[in-house]
Write a protein that holds these residues in place. Structure first.
Motif, PDB file in Angstrom:
ATOM      1  N   LEU A 189      27.040 133.469  -4.182  1.00  0.00           N
ATOM      2  CA  LEU A 189      27.230 134.478  -3.539  1.00  0.00           C
ATOM      3  C   LEU A 189      26.336 134.223  -2.666  1.00  0.00           C
ATOM      4  O   LEU A 189      26.960 135.396  -1.235  1.00  0.00           O
ATOM      5  CB  LEU A 189      26.353 135.249  -4.236  1.00  0.00           C
ATOM      6  CG  LEU A 189      27.159 136.548  -4.625  1.00  0.00           C
ATOM      7  CD1 LEU A 189      28.650 137.230  -4.219  1.00  0.00           C
ATOM      8  CD2 LEU A 189      26.372 138.040  -5.455  1.00  0.00           C
ATOM      9  N   LEU A 246      32.494 138.030 -10.187  1.00  0.00           N
ATOM     10  CA  LEU A 246      31.914 138.011  -8.456  1.00  0.00           C
ATOM     11  C   LEU A 246      32.385 136.883  -7.058  1.00  0.00           C
ATOM     12  O   LEU A 246      33.325 137.378  -6.177  1.00  0.00           O
ATOM     13  CB  LEU A 246      30.095 137.396  -8.376  1.00  0.00           C
ATOM     14  CG  LEU A 246      29.371 138.315  -9.194  1.00  0.00           C
ATOM     15  CD1 LEU A 246      28.239 137.079  -9.386  1.00  0.00           C
ATOM     16  CD2 LEU A 246      28.902 139.087  -7.883  1.00  0.00           C
ATOM     17  N   TYR A 247      33.358 136.565  -7.825  1.00  0.00           N
ATOM     18  CA  TYR A 247      34.595 135.530  -7.385  1.00  0.00           C
ATOM     19  C   TYR A 247      35.078 135.940  -7.008  1.00  0.00           C
ATOM     20  O   TYR A 247      35.516 136.026  -5.601  1.00  0.00           O
ATOM     21  CB  TYR A 247      34.813 134.217  -8.124  1.00  0.00           C
ATOM     22  CG  TYR A 247      36.111 133.900  -7.947  1.00  0.00           C
ATOM     23  CD1 TYR A 247      35.419 132.457  -6.958  1.00  0.00           C
ATOM     24  CD2 TYR A 247      37.083 133.967  -8.259  1.00  0.00           C
ATOM     25  CE1 TYR A 247      36.902 131.285  -6.376  1.00  0.00           C
ATOM     26  CE2 TYR A 247      38.424 132.885  -7.229  1.00  0.00           C
ATOM     27  CZ  TYR A 247      38.522 132.060  -6.736  1.00  0.00           C
ATOM     28  OH  TYR A 247      38.942 131.177  -6.136  1.00  0.00           O
ATOM     29  N   ILE A 277      27.731 132.515   0.265  1.00  0.00           N
ATOM     30  CA  ILE A 277      29.076 133.641   0.565  1.00  0.00           C
ATOM     31  C   ILE A 277      28.884 134.503   2.215  1.00  0.00           C
ATOM     32  O   ILE A 277      29.476 134.736   3.091  1.00  0.00           O
ATOM     33  CB  ILE A 277      29.940 133.384   0.316  1.00  0.00           C
ATOM     34  CG1 ILE A 277      30.501 132.589  -0.343  1.00  0.00           C
ATOM     35  CG2 ILE A 277      30.722 135.058   0.773  1.00  0.00           C
ATOM     36  CD1 ILE A 277      32.034 131.978  -0.538  1.00  0.00           C
ATOM     37  N   ILE A 278      27.503 134.352   1.529  1.00  0.00           N
ATOM     38  CA  ILE A 278      26.951 136.634   2.248  1.00  0.00           C
ATOM     39  C   ILE A 278      26.571 135.385   3.591  1.00  0.00           C
ATOM     40  O   ILE A 278      26.917 136.469   4.857  1.00  0.00           O
ATOM     41  CB  ILE A 278      26.243 137.285   1.698  1.00  0.00           C
ATOM     42  CG1 ILE A 278      27.011 137.733   0.474  1.00  0.00           C
ATOM     43  CG2 ILE A 278      25.677 138.158   2.491  1.00  0.00           C
ATOM     44  CD1 ILE A 278      25.833 138.981  -0.838  1.00  0.00           C
ATOM     45  N   ARG A 325      29.340 134.640   6.049  1.00  0.00           N
ATOM     46  CA  ARG A 325      29.820 135.930   6.939  1.00  0.00           C
ATOM     47  C   ARG A 325      28.567 136.316   8.140  1.00  0.00           C
ATOM     48  O   ARG A 325      29.488 136.474   9.439  1.00  0.00           O
ATOM     49  CB  ARG A 325      30.523 137.189   5.808  1.00  0.00           C
ATOM     50  CG  ARG A 325      30.355 138.200   6.238  1.00  0.00           C
ATOM     51  CD  ARG A 325      31.204 138.142   6.400  1.00  0.00           C
ATOM     52  NE  ARG A 325      31.865 139.839   7.341  1.00  0.00           N
ATOM     53  CZ  ARG A 325      32.668 140.751   6.035  1.00  0.00           C
ATOM     54  NH1 ARG A 325      33.291 140.800   5.235  1.00  0.00           N
ATOM     55  NH2 ARG A 325      33.256 141.764   6.721  1.00  0.00           N
ATOM     56  N   VAL A 365      34.686 138.722   1.161  1.00  0.00           N
ATOM     57  CA  VAL A 365      33.472 138.734   1.971  1.00  0.00           C
ATOM     58  C   VAL A 365      33.939 137.731   2.369  1.00  0.00           C
ATOM     59  O   VAL A 365      33.576 138.591   4.043  1.00  0.00           O
ATOM     60  CB  VAL A 365      32.373 138.611   1.266  1.00  0.00           C
ATOM     61  CG1 VAL A 365      31.711 138.834   1.986  1.00  0.00           C
ATOM     62  CG2 VAL A 365      31.927 139.963  -0.017  1.00  0.00           C
ATOM     63  N   VAL A 366      34.655 136.638   2.165  1.00  0.00           N
ATOM     64  CA  VAL A 366      35.270 135.485   3.370  1.00  0.00           C
ATOM     65  C   VAL A 366      36.064 136.945   4.442  1.00  0.00           C
ATOM     66  O   VAL A 366      36.299 137.579   3.989  1.00  0.00           O
ATOM     67  CB  VAL A 366      35.801 135.097   2.439  1.00  0.00           C
ATOM     68  CG1 VAL A 366      35.953 133.030   3.447  1.00  0.00           C
ATOM     69  CG2 VAL A 366      35.139 134.070   1.362  1.00  0.00           C
ATOM     70  N   GLU A 380      33.681 137.368  -3.607  1.00  0.00           N
ATOM     71  CA  GLU A 380      33.657 136.556  -2.459  1.00  0.00           C
ATOM     72  C   GLU A 380      34.452 137.095  -1.897  1.00  0.00           C
ATOM     73  O   GLU A 380      34.252 136.275  -0.658  1.00  0.00           O
ATOM     74  CB  GLU A 380      33.002 135.900  -3.012  1.00  0.00           C
ATOM     75  CG  GLU A 380      31.552 135.759  -3.853  1.00  0.00           C
ATOM     76  CD  GLU A 380      31.027 134.887  -5.132  1.00  0.00           C
ATOM     77  OE1 GLU A 380      30.232 134.619  -5.268  1.00  0.00           O
ATOM     78  OE2 GLU A 380      31.669 133.792  -5.050  1.00  0.00           O
ATOM     79  N   ALA A 388      35.262 128.087  -0.254  1.00  0.00           N
ATOM     80  CA  ALA A 388      35.449 128.391  -1.610  1.00  0.00           C
ATOM     81  C   ALA A 388      36.203 127.595  -2.287  1.00  0.00           C
ATOM     82  O   ALA A 388      36.028 127.390  -3.485  1.00  0.00           O
ATOM     83  CB  ALA A 388      36.066 129.958  -1.576  1.00  0.00           C
TER      84      ALA A 388
END
Lengths: 288, 266
Positions: free
Chosen positions: B256, B31-32, B259-260, B263, B38-39, B35, B48
Motif C-alpha cells: 500500500l 486494500l487492493y 503504491i502511494i 503515485r 490510487v494507481v 490501491e 500491481a
C-alpha cells in the motif's frame, strides 16, 4: 423410583391455533395432544414410545427438553423442573435430541463443524470441542468423513452425523424423534445399531418410533393412544403379547408376535412372550 | 446433476494463501481495490500486476481457472473498452464515418480495461482461496466492533452460513418439485417467455412452502442444540493470527505504501 432421571407427572399439552372466521374475528382453537401422561424414566434405560399418527409422541419428545412447555403438569429432569427458565439450557444440554429429517437438522456445511455446533453454543473450550467432535464421529463411524459436505452423504450417514452432533453436547439422555422414518432399510439398521451401542454405554435412550421391530429392542415400551394418554406400559414382552389391544389402536404387532398369533390359531403351542424374530426361529427349530 | 454443484468458486489446494487467516485476506482484498484506484499510471499497473502474479503463483490456483471466472464479465469489459474508446474527445488519431478514436480515448479505454481486469482477478482470488464458511467467519470477526453499535453481526454471519448450507438442499427440493409437476403434465419447456414465467408458479409456490418448513425444522434443531445467539459461543476452529498472517499484514501494508509513493513521485 430411586433411579429415576426423568419424572413426568400428569403432563397435559395443548396446541392453540388462532383461526380467523368469515366475519374477521379470531377464535382460539385448542387441540389437546397429550392428555395426562405420567412416566418415570429410569437412568440408563431404553424406552420406546409408540403410537399412531397424532397420538402426541413427538409432542411428548419436545416437552422433555423444553422445546415445548407443558400446558399443565410437571416434568423434572435430573431433579430440575422444566418450567425453570434459567436452567433450560442445562436441561437441553442434558437431553439431546435427534429429529426425523436428516437434512433439516444439520446447520453447517462441513461435517465436523456441524458436530461442533452444540458444544460451541455451550461455550466449551476449543480443545475440548475438538476432542468431543473426534470421539463422537468415531463412535458413529463417520470420522473419515469429517471434512465432507453433508449434502453429499446418504440419509443414514447424515442421521449418524446428527447423532454425533447430539453426543458432542455430552448429554445423559438422548431423545430420538422417529430417527429412521425417512431412511432406507440400510440406514435404518445403521442408526438402530448406534442407538443400541449408546444404550450399552449407559446413555438413557428415549426412542419415538412407529416401527415395532425397533421398539422390540428397547427394555421398556410405552404405547400412546390418541386423546387418552398411555395405553400400555411395560417390557416389550408384556406389551406386545397384547396384540388385540394393539390392533385396536391401529398398530400392527411385531412380525414375530403376529406370526405367533396365527400359528396359535392353527393349534400350535407357541409361548405368548415371543416378540423377536430370532426367538421365534429358535423356538420353532427346537420343536423338530 | 444438481448435487454436483460447487459452492462459490472455491479452488481446493493447499497453499500459503489458502492457509492465511480469512481476515487478512478480506482486508488485503479491500486494500487492493483501493490501491487500484490510487494507481494513475501504466507503470503502477504493471507493478500491481507483478504483485498479483506473485500472489497467484503462491496460491497454486491455475490461471485457466481464474480466467474462466472472467468469461462471464467479458461483456462488461468489452463495453467499458468501447465506450471509453469512442466517447472521449481529444486529438483524433482515427476516423471512419461517424466513429472517431482519439488519443485520449484510446488511453482511457486501455487504462480502464486494465484496471477492471486487475480488479476482477484480484478479488476473485479471495473467493478462490477461501472456503465460504471461513469467509463468513472472517467477516463476523471483522465486523465485531459494529456489534457494539447494536449491529447484529453474529446473526448476519449465521444467516450467511445457513444460506450456504441450504443451497444444495433447496436445489434438490426444486429438482423434486419440478419432477413431481412434470409427472402431472406440467410443461416448462414450450411457449413464449411470459408463458414460461407463468409456468414457474407451480414450482415457486411449493418451494416457498417447503423453505418455511425447513426453516421451522432447523430452528427447532438449533434450539435443541442450545443455540442462543452469538454470546458466549466458542469455536471449534478459533481464529488466531499466526506468524504467516503477521508477515502477510506487513507485506500488504508495505505494498500500500509503495503504491502511494509511486503515485506521488511518478
Amino acid at each position: 423410583m430411586e433411579n429415576s432421571i426423568i419424572k413426568i407427572e400428569n403432563l397435559i399439552y395443548e396446541y392453540v391455533k388462532q383461526e380467523v372466521l368469515d366475519d374477521g374475528s379470531t377464535v382460539e382453537k385448542v387441540k389437546r395432544a397429550l392428555n395426562g401422561i405420567s412416566l418415570d424414566i429410569e437412568k440408563g434405560s431404553f424406552l420406546a414410545v409408540v403410537g399412531q399418527n397424532g397420538s402426541g409422541k413427538s409432542t411428548l419428545a419436545k416437552n422433555i427438553n423444553g422445546l415445548l412447555l407443558p400446558t399443565r403438569g410437571k416434568i423434572t429432569v435430573k431433579g430440575v423442573e422444566l418450567a425453570d427458565d434459567e436452567r433450560i439450557w442445562d436441561i437441553r444440554q442434558n437431553v439431546a435430541m435427534v429429529f426425523q429429517n436428516p437434512d433439516n437438522q444439520l446447520v453447517a456445511s462441513i461435517v465436523e463443524d456441524d458436530v461442533a455446533f452444540g458444544p460451541e453454543n455451550l461455550g466449551v473450550p476449543s480443545e475440548v470441542i475438538r476432542q468431543r467432535v473426534d470421539d463422537a464421529l468415531k463412535l458413529v463411524g463417520m470420522y473419515e468423513m469429517r471434512n465432507k459436505a453433508p449434502h453429499l452423504l446418504s440419509g443414514g450417514q447424515k442421521q449418524r452425523i446428527a447423532i454425533a452432533g447430539a453426543l458432542a453436547m455430552d448429554p445423559d439422555i438422548i431423545v430420538f424423534d422417529e430417527p429412521t422414518a425417512m431412511l432406507d432399510p440400510k440406514g435404518r439398521k445403521e442408526v438402530m445399531a448406534i442407538i443400541n451401542k449408546l444404550h450399552e454405554e449407559g446413555k438413557t435412550i428415549i426412542l419415538i418410533t412407529h416401527f415395532m421391530e425397533e421398539a422390540v429392542q428397547a427394555d421398556r415400551v410405552v404405547i400412546l393412544k390418541k386423546g387418552s394418554g398411555i395405553l400400555l406400559d411395560g417390557s416389550p414382552k408384556e406389551v406386545f403379547c397384547q396384540s388385540e389391544t394393539l390392533r385396536d389402536v391401529d398398530l400392527t404387532p411385531p412380525l414375530a408376535v403376529e406370526l405367533g398369533d396365527r400359528l396359535r390359531a392353527r393349534g400350535m403351542d407357541i409361548p405368548q412372550d415371543i416378540t423377536r424374530i430370532e426367538e421365534l426361529v429358535e423356538y420353532l427349530c427346537q420343536l423338530k | 446433476m444438481i448435487r454436483d454443484i460447487t459452492l462459490g468458486q472455491y479452488y481446493n489446494a493447499d497453499s500459503v494463501i489458502h492457509r492465511l487467516d480469512p481476515r487478512i485476506k478480506i482486508i488485503a482484498s479491500l486494500l487492493y481495490i483501493v490501491e487500484l484506484f490510487v494507481v494513475d499510471s501504466f507503470i503502477g499497473f504493471f507493478y500491481a500486476t507483478a504483485a498479483l502474479g506473485l500472489v497467484i503463483a503462491l496460491s497454486k490456483v491455475p490461471l485457466s481457472f481464474i480466467f474462466r471466472g472472467m468469461k462471464a464479465l467479458l461483456i462488461i469489459l468489452i463495453f467499458t473498452f468501447v465506450i471509453n474508446l469512442f466517447m472521449i474527445d481529444g486529438t483524433i488519431i482515427f476516423k471512419l464515418w461517424i466513429f472517431t478514436i482519439s488519443k485520449e480515448g484510446l488511453y482511457a479505454a486501455l487504462f480502464m480495461t486494465f484496471r477492471l481486469v486487475l480488479l476482477i482477478t484480484g478479488t476473485s482470488l479471495l473467493t478462490l482461496t477461501t472456503k465460504p464458511i471461513s469467509l463468513t467467519d472472517g467477516l463476523e470477526r471483522l465486523l465485531y466492533p459494529l456489534s457494539k453499535l447494536k449491529v447484529p453481526t453474529h446473526e448476519i454471519a449465521m444467516m450467511m452460513t445457513i444460506a450456504l448450507r441450504f443451497i444444495p438442499t433447496l436445489l434438490e427440493e426444486t429438482d423434486k418439485i419440478i419432477k413431481a409437476q412434470q409427472a402431472r403434465g406440467a410443461d416448462f419447456e414450450s411457449g413464449n417467455l411470459i408463458n414460461r414465467a407463468k409456468n414457474l408458479i407451480p414450482i415457486i409456490v411449493p418451494l416457498f412452502v417447503s423453505a418455511f418448513r425447513i426453516a421451522h425444522d432447523l430452528a427447532m434443531a438449533m434450539e435443541a442444540r442450545c443455540y442462543k445467539g452469538g454470546e458466549g459461543r466458542t469455536r471449534l476452529h478459533p481464529m488466531k493470527y499466526g506468524k504467516r498472517d503477521l508477515v502477510a499484514y506487513v507485506l500488504v501494508f508495505a505494498f500500500l505504501a509503495s503504491i502511494i509513493l509511486l503515485r506521488i513521485f511518478i
